[in-house]
Write an enzyme that holds these catalytic residues in place. Structure first.
Site, PDB file in Angstrom:
ATOM      1  N   ALA A  74       0.841  -1.187   0.000  1.00 38.87           N
ATOM      2  CA  ALA A  74       0.000   0.000   0.000  1.00 38.87           C
ATOM      3  C   ALA A  74       0.878   1.240   0.000  1.00 38.87           C
ATOM      4  O   ALA A  74       2.048   1.197   0.389  1.00 38.87           O
ATOM      5  CB  ALA A  74      -0.913   0.007   1.234  1.00 38.87           C
ATOM      6  N   ASP A  75       0.313   2.326  -0.434  1.00 35.28           N
ATOM      7  CA  ASP A  75       0.983   3.618  -0.348  1.00 35.28           C
ATOM      8  C   ASP A  75      -0.094   4.689  -0.239  1.00 35.28           C
ATOM      9  O   ASP A  75      -1.228   4.479  -0.661  1.00 35.28           O
ATOM     10  CB  ASP A  75       1.877   3.884  -1.563  1.00 35.28           C
ATOM     11  CG  ASP A  75       2.818   5.049  -1.309  1.00 35.28           C
ATOM     12  OD1 ASP A  75       3.853   4.832  -0.659  1.00 35.28           O
ATOM     13  OD2 ASP A  75       2.505   6.178  -1.715  1.00 35.28           O
ATOM     14  N   GLN A  76       0.277   5.799   0.353  1.00 33.55           N
ATOM     15  CA  GLN A  76      -0.700   6.866   0.555  1.00 33.55           C
ATOM     16  C   GLN A  76      -0.083   8.215   0.211  1.00 33.55           C
ATOM     17  O   GLN A  76       1.039   8.524   0.611  1.00 33.55           O
ATOM     18  CB  GLN A  76      -1.176   6.875   2.000  1.00 33.55           C
ATOM     19  CG  GLN A  76      -2.326   7.841   2.272  1.00 33.55           C
ATOM     20  CD  GLN A  76      -2.765   7.782   3.719  1.00 33.55           C
ATOM     21  OE1 GLN A  76      -2.073   8.261   4.595  1.00 33.55           O
ATOM     22  NE2 GLN A  76      -3.912   7.173   3.963  1.00 33.55           N
ATOM     23  N   ALA A 111      -3.466   3.722  -2.030  1.00 33.29           N
ATOM     24  CA  ALA A 111      -3.373   2.693  -3.061  1.00 33.29           C
ATOM     25  C   ALA A 111      -3.125   1.349  -2.400  1.00 33.29           C
ATOM     26  O   ALA A 111      -2.376   1.243  -1.432  1.00 33.29           O
ATOM     27  CB  ALA A 111      -2.247   3.021  -4.025  1.00 33.29           C
TER      28      ALA A 111
END
EC number: 3.6.1.-
Length: 198
Positions: A74-76, A111
């Site tokens: 995940a990434d933000q 994401a």
């Protein structure tokens, strides 16, 4: 009911204790690995595109270590209007970010990827979450930063901690997305890989 001992190897590609705690809620066995990915936005890249690209890069980086696993990454990225708010990495940058955010709405793009490193099947989604911030003082910013030190959080926002006191309201399809791991979407992705939680 599915035999819970027959789950495939599940890897959370993150060093975040908060993502780890969120994944533990699903009560399935997993291991963790830290992907070595440089996190930066490309020139002219939209915030949701940055988040998705980085989540995919993390998945492929972890897949090199685990060639037969389901890999969650995940990434933000936070966006204030057209401005991306990344991880501040310093006190001065955090103060600057928070001052710009007070009384305004920030969109957090989280994401999520689920990559099957054996079949190379990749599922990916971006879950937006809108956060309206309160009006808060410089003194409140300093107290918050001293207690939470959110220098590795997008937009200096640590909603899983004291940062919740800076927020007026949150709007989105999954409250877990703001903390960094959209569980509702993840459950759907796992189901697509044949994993039922119960």
């Amino acid at each position: 009911m599915k035999n819970r001992t027959n789950y495939p190897l599940l890897i959370l590609g993150s060093s975040s204790v908060y993502r780890c705690e969120l994944l533990q809620r699903l009560q399935i066995p997993f291991e963790t690995a830290s992907p070595a990915v440089d996190e930066f936005a490309l020139t002219g890249e939209a915030p949701e595109a940055t988040a998705l690209r980085l989540a995919k890069e993390k998945a492929h980086a972890v897949a090199k270590l685990f060639p037969d696993a389901l890999i969650i990454t995940a990434d933000q990225v936070a966006a204030l209007g057209k401005t991306q708010l990344g991880k501040p990495l310093s006190h001065e940058n955090a103060v600057r970010q928070l001052r710009s955010m007070r009384g305004r709405e920030v969109i957090f793009y989280s994401a999520l990827c689920l990559f099957n490193s054996r079949t190379t099947r990749l599922q990916a989604r971006v879950i937006p979450c809108s956060v309206k911030y309160r009006e808060f003082s410089d003194s409140q910013i300093e107290h918050y930063l001293a207690k939470e030190q959110p220098y590795h959080c997008a937009g200096s926002a640590k909603a899983e901690g004291l940062g919740i006191a800076l927020i007026e309201r949150i709007t989105g399809e999954d409250p877990n997305a703001l903390i960094g791991l959209p569980l509702i979407a993840l459950v759907e992705m796992l189901r697509e890989e044949g994993i039922e939680l119960f």
